[in-house]
Design an enzyme around this catalytic site. Sequence first.
Site, PDB file in Angstrom:
ATOM      1  N   ASP A 164       4.392   0.443  -0.076  1.00  0.00           N
ATOM      2  CA  ASP A 164       3.562  -0.584   0.295  1.00  0.00           C
ATOM      3  C   ASP A 164       2.965  -1.586  -0.739  1.00  0.00           C
ATOM      4  O   ASP A 164       2.096  -0.985  -1.571  1.00  0.00           O
ATOM      5  CB  ASP A 164       2.168  -0.063   0.849  1.00  0.00           C
ATOM      6  N   GLU A 200       7.669  -2.904   2.561  1.00  0.00           N
ATOM      7  CA  GLU A 200       7.052  -3.555   3.767  1.00  0.00           C
ATOM      8  C   GLU A 200       7.186  -5.081   3.695  1.00  0.00           C
ATOM      9  O   GLU A 200       7.100  -5.714   2.533  1.00  0.00           O
ATOM     10  CB  GLU A 200       5.386  -3.447   3.738  1.00  0.00           C
ATOM     11  N   ASP A 226      -3.262   3.142   1.157  1.00  0.00           N
ATOM     12  CA  ASP A 226      -1.898   2.606   0.806  1.00  0.00           C
ATOM     13  C   ASP A 226      -0.943   3.817   0.646  1.00  0.00           C
ATOM     14  O   ASP A 226       0.208   3.350   0.673  1.00  0.00           O
ATOM     15  CB  ASP A 226      -2.266   1.761  -0.510  1.00  0.00           C
TER      16      ASP A 226
END
Length: 181
Positions: A7, A68, A141
Amino acid sequence: MRVLGVDPGLTRCGIGVVDGGPGLPPRAVEVMVVRTPADAPLAERLLQIAVRVEAMMDRHQPDTVAIERVFSQHNVRTVMGTAQASGVVALAAARRGIPVAWHTPSEVKAAVSGHGNADKAQVTAMITRLLKLPEAPKPADAADALALALCHLWRSPMQSRLAAAAAAAPAVSVPRGRMSR
């Protein structure tokens, strides 16, 4: 299969490793969040992320890295920082010959919670349950990194089969005006 999920972010970059495969329950291997000070020079912040993600790659030898996909936000500085962190991770994977997969936030949310508009609390709760973690990963996260890895772990076999089927299918040519309705 072992997937390293990332992330990306300059202030907080979540990194998580998940193992699993057909007929095997997914298992969290390690999760961490790299934090960099907002007042540090950009190059130093990117270096800190690179060093930590490279150490995770070297330690865990993932089969794939799932990152991501950067999406448009109102804050251009945030988008730029996220994109730069993503680039550092993708470069580290490429140097090691590890394939990189990109997943959108809604794709990840749908994979782990069944709903593409799930909020952070829902994703964290599902990751905790699906990976049978003793406690919820914090901050969000960390949970997001595990969710990315789990999303890829579940989606990649189907994506591979679809790609193989498309490659094996003969090209079909339909003369103009001859399509059936």
